[in-house]
Design a protein around this motif. Structure first.
Motif, PDB file in Angstrom:
ATOM      1  N   MET A   4      -3.261  -1.338 -10.999  1.00 40.83           N
ATOM      2  CA  MET A   4      -4.561  -0.147 -11.158  1.00 40.83           C
ATOM      3  C   MET A   4      -5.524   0.091  -9.336  1.00 40.83           C
ATOM      4  O   MET A   4      -6.573  -0.611  -9.664  1.00 40.83           O
ATOM      5  CB  MET A   4      -5.506  -0.034 -11.747  1.00 40.83           C
ATOM      6  CG  MET A   4      -4.734   0.534 -13.641  1.00 40.83           C
ATOM      7  SD  MET A   4      -3.732   1.188 -13.258  1.00 40.83           S
ATOM      8  CE  MET A   4      -5.445   2.946 -14.000  1.00 40.83           C
ATOM      9  N   ARG A   5      -4.726  -0.204  -8.248  1.00 39.92           N
ATOM     10  CA  ARG A   5      -5.563  -0.819  -6.928  1.00 39.92           C
ATOM     11  C   ARG A   5      -6.773   0.453  -6.875  1.00 39.92           C
ATOM     12  O   ARG A   5      -6.591   1.704  -7.016  1.00 39.92           O
ATOM     13  CB  ARG A   5      -4.330  -0.237  -5.699  1.00 39.92           C
ATOM     14  CG  ARG A   5      -3.088  -1.901  -6.141  1.00 39.92           C
ATOM     15  CD  ARG A   5      -2.361  -2.088  -4.834  1.00 39.92           C
ATOM     16  NE  ARG A   5      -1.123  -1.951  -5.024  1.00 39.92           N
ATOM     17  CZ  ARG A   5       0.271  -2.582  -4.619  1.00 39.92           C
ATOM     18  NH1 ARG A   5       0.355  -1.033  -3.991  1.00 39.92           N
ATOM     19  NH2 ARG A   5       0.859  -3.394  -4.512  1.00 39.92           N
ATOM     20  N   PRO A   6      -7.608  -0.580  -6.309  1.00 37.41           N
ATOM     21  CA  PRO A   6      -8.677   0.413  -6.198  1.00 37.41           C
ATOM     22  C   PRO A   6      -8.728   1.503  -5.334  1.00 37.41           C
ATOM     23  O   PRO A   6      -9.933   2.281  -4.917  1.00 37.41           O
ATOM     24  CB  PRO A   6      -9.913  -0.516  -5.893  1.00 37.41           C
ATOM     25  CG  PRO A   6      -9.122  -1.331  -5.213  1.00 37.41           C
ATOM     26  CD  PRO A   6      -7.103  -1.959  -5.714  1.00 37.41           C
ATOM     27  N   ASN A   7      -8.095   1.666  -4.255  1.00 39.74           N
ATOM     28  CA  ASN A   7      -8.094   2.444  -2.959  1.00 39.74           C
ATOM     29  C   ASN A   7      -6.515   3.083  -2.051  1.00 39.74           C
ATOM     30  O   ASN A   7      -5.398   2.515  -2.879  1.00 39.74           O
ATOM     31  CB  ASN A   7      -8.592   1.426  -1.844  1.00 39.74           C
ATOM     32  CG  ASN A   7      -7.324   0.722  -1.448  1.00 39.74           C
ATOM     33  OD1 ASN A   7      -7.298  -0.144  -1.979  1.00 39.74           O
ATOM     34  ND2 ASN A   7      -7.363   0.405  -0.419  1.00 39.74           N
ATOM     35  N   CYS A   8      -6.244   4.258  -1.217  1.00 39.44           N
ATOM     36  CA  CYS A   8      -5.583   4.771  -1.023  1.00 39.44           C
ATOM     37  C   CYS A   8      -5.380   4.193   0.000  1.00 39.44           C
ATOM     38  O   CYS A   8      -5.827   3.682   1.088  1.00 39.44           O
ATOM     39  CB  CYS A   8      -6.294   6.054   0.006  1.00 39.44           C
ATOM     40  SG  CYS A   8      -4.556   6.934   0.810  1.00 39.44           S
ATOM     41  N   GLU A   9      -3.829   3.372   0.299  1.00 35.21           N
ATOM     42  CA  GLU A   9      -3.399   2.169   1.251  1.00 35.21           C
ATOM     43  C   GLU A   9      -3.348   3.431   2.828  1.00 35.21           C
ATOM     44  O   GLU A   9      -3.647   2.588   3.708  1.00 35.21           O
ATOM     45  CB  GLU A   9      -2.311   1.822   0.838  1.00 35.21           C
ATOM     46  CG  GLU A   9      -0.875   2.299   1.095  1.00 35.21           C
ATOM     47  CD  GLU A   9      -0.097   1.199   0.698  1.00 35.21           C
ATOM     48  OE1 GLU A   9       0.770   1.809   0.760  1.00 35.21           O
ATOM     49  OE2 GLU A   9       0.318   1.156   0.094  1.00 35.21           O
ATOM     50  N   CYS A  32      -3.808   8.101  -2.125  1.00 33.87           N
ATOM     51  CA  CYS A  32      -4.985   9.628  -2.554  1.00 33.87           C
ATOM     52  C   CYS A  32      -4.030  10.647  -3.059  1.00 33.87           C
ATOM     53  O   CYS A  32      -2.926  10.734  -1.880  1.00 33.87           O
ATOM     54  CB  CYS A  32      -6.106   9.941  -1.909  1.00 33.87           C
ATOM     55  SG  CYS A  32      -6.071   9.981  -0.757  1.00 33.87           S
ATOM     56  N   ALA A  33      -4.025  11.539  -3.611  1.00 36.45           N
ATOM     57  CA  ALA A  33      -3.323  12.619  -4.035  1.00 36.45           C
ATOM     58  C   ALA A  33      -3.328  13.175  -2.686  1.00 36.45           C
ATOM     59  O   ALA A  33      -1.966  13.941  -2.253  1.00 36.45           O
ATOM     60  CB  ALA A  33      -4.227  13.684  -5.281  1.00 36.45           C
ATOM     61  N   ASP A  34      -4.053  13.722  -1.975  1.00 35.28           N
ATOM     62  CA  ASP A  34      -4.271  14.247  -0.439  1.00 35.28           C
ATOM     63  C   ASP A  34      -3.114  13.495   0.478  1.00 35.28           C
ATOM     64  O   ASP A  34      -3.010  14.372   1.240  1.00 35.28           O
ATOM     65  CB  ASP A  34      -5.614  14.312   0.331  1.00 35.28           C
ATOM     66  CG  ASP A  34      -6.511  15.698  -0.341  1.00 35.28           C
ATOM     67  OD1 ASP A  34      -6.607  16.264  -1.207  1.00 35.28           O
ATOM     68  OD2 ASP A  34      -7.908  14.660  -0.014  1.00 35.28           O
TER      69      ASP A  34
END
Length: 80
Positions: A4-9, A32-34
């Protein structure tokens, strides 16, 4: 258990462990989805696998099993 990584890489956007915005591949690369759709067309730039919605961790379990605090960023050409 998923990290459950906290950010978009790619864009470093915060991603909640119980939200629906994260996309992962089978190696848990996290976007992220975007970014997953607009930049990578649903394919992981690291392994070429499918980027799919990450399952949400139920709020009742987050206290005992929190998401990772380690932020991961990778230099993808599409993220510059």
């Amino acid at each position: 258990m998923l990290q459950m990584r906290p950010n978009c890489e790619c864009c470093d956007r915060d991603l909640a462990p119980n939200g629906g915005e994260a996309r992962i591949c089978s190696f848990e690369c996290t976007f992220c989805a975007d970014c997953a759709e607009a930049r990578f067309d649903g394919r992981c730039p690291n392994c070429g696998g499918d980027l799919v919605p990450r399952p949400a961790r139920p709020a009742t379990l987050l206290a005992k099993f929190p998401g990772s605090a380690e932020r991961v960023r990778k230099p993808h050409e599409a993220c510059v």
